[in-house]
Design an enzyme around this catalytic site. Structure first.
Site, mmCIF file in Angstrom:
data_model
loop_
_atom_site.group_PDB
_atom_site.id
_atom_site.type_symbol
_atom_site.label_atom_id
_atom_site.label_comp_id
_atom_site.label_asym_id
_atom_site.label_seq_id
_atom_site.Cartn_x
_atom_site.Cartn_y
_atom_site.Cartn_z
ATOM 1 C CB CYS A 76 -1.068 -0.012 1.401
ATOM 2 S SG CYS A 76 -2.594 -1.421 1.050
ATOM 3 C CB ALA B 183 -17.525 9.808 3.856
ATOM 4 N N GLY B 184 -15.011 9.194 1.314
ATOM 5 C CA GLY B 184 -13.930 8.105 0.982
ATOM 6 C C GLY B 184 -14.199 7.383 1.531
ATOM 7 C CG ASP C 112 -9.166 -0.702 5.393
ATOM 8 O OD1 ASP C 112 -9.145 0.551 4.948
ATOM 9 O OD2 ASP C 112 -8.782 -1.773 5.045
#
Length: 329
Positions: free
Chosen positions: A14, A48-49, A224
């Site tokens: 990530c 809100a992503g 998360d």
């Protein structure tokens, strides 16, 4: 020694995500309307992503959809497949949903890396999906200069019991279900070949139990912690919910070896960009080492939950909005 997969990618896991500030600018002009023939009600979209999209389809059911893929985060292809699958499933768990079916997404440099390595990657993904009770069927592959792997996942949830990042309320404690430090340990692995069993175990641990515990406790707000680090995801939650997130840096758990890795300079560019992005909106009184660890780009990290669940340390709280949406002490 064979192929070290991390050497075939410009970034790992990530940490190779597009920086949050650039991503926000990219999607800011996208209008999300309701198509005239759309089936169901869009409950969670771009606004809100959040971690995944959710659509109410009736009969007390919401469909939750997400996708996630990235370049190799470890050298072992089977472990990379497991990690990538657990990471993709995490977005479903972060919404309080149960994964039902997933499909593979594979990019492979076919003239550079043998296909038996790709088979191991897919086998790792299959093992994790099997553990999750999620069907894995088919997918899509492309010839790619860099190896990439992940999943598109569909899950189901109770539309009235979703975990959302815009549902935080002042006075709520904040819990974190996995320790931080995955990013710096992965960066050290890429640079030196040193293997961290603790990091791999953490990345391949599903967030299923934490998600179920949060829903069972009546919690309504969670996200998360992945590529934007704890600070980045906390800031997104603070903005979406209209609250101030206060983090007690001394209460945050870390994997063994994380601090030495930071001191050795094993910090990804993604982590530094995370920290640069949150600084203008943060009141931070911690040192640079702590700040980098708190912004560390996690791969398949834990859940940040607005509430208390068994086994998860409380690392802060939500407060009424103030001068800064993020406070770190």
């Amino acid at each position: 020694m064979g192929h070290r997969l991390t050497q075939y990618a410009h970034g790992g896991g990530c940490a190779c995500k597009i920086p949050p500030g650039e991503l926000e600018s990219m999607v800011a002009t996208l209008a999300v309307g309701t198509p005239p023939d759309a089936q169901g009600e869009l409950l969670v979209g771009l606004d809100a992503g959040d971690d995944a999209a959710a659509v109410r389809i009736g009969d007390g059911t919401a469909v939750v959809a997400t996708t996630d893929f990235f370049t190799p985060v470890v050298d072992d292809p089977f472990d990379w497949g497991r990690i990538a699958a657990a990471n993709a499933l995490s977005d479903v768990y972060a919404m309080g949903a149960r994964p039902v079916v997933a499909v593979n997404l594979l990019g492979w440099p076919r003239e550079v890396l043998p296909f038996d390595l790709a088979t191991e990657v897919l086998r790792g993904g299959l093992e994790v999906c099997t553990t999750a009770g999620c069907h894995l069927a088919g997918g899509h592959s492309v010839d790619d200069p860099e190896p990439k792997y992940g999943l598109a996942v569909t899950g189901i949830a109770d539309p009235d019991r979703l975990l959302r990042n815009d549902a935080g309320r002042p006075g709520t404690p904040l819990s974190l279900t996995k320790p931080l430090g995955i990013g710096v340990l992965n960066t050290a692995h890429k640079a030196t070949g040193r293997y961290s069993a603790a990091a791999v175990d953490t990345m391949t641990t599903l967030n299923a139990d934490a998600s179920r515990a949060a829903v069972a406790a009546g919690i309504v707000c969670a996200t998360d912690v992945t590529g934007f680090g704890l600070l980045g995801h906390a800031l997104k939650l603070a903005r979406a919910s209209g609250v101030t997130v206060v983090i007690d840096a001394n209460a945050v758990p870390y994997l063994d070896g994380a601090r030495p890795a930071v001191r050795d300079g094993q910090v990804s560019g993604g982590t530094r960009r995370n920290l640069d992005w949150v600084r203008p909106d943060a009141d931070m009184t911690v040192g640079e080492e702590d700040a980098l660890l708190l912004a560390d780009a996690q791969t398949s990290g834990g859940l940040l939950v607005a509430g208390e669940i068994p086994g998860a340390p409380v690392i802060g709280e939500l407060r009424a909005p103030g001068e800064h949406p993020l406070v770190v002490r």
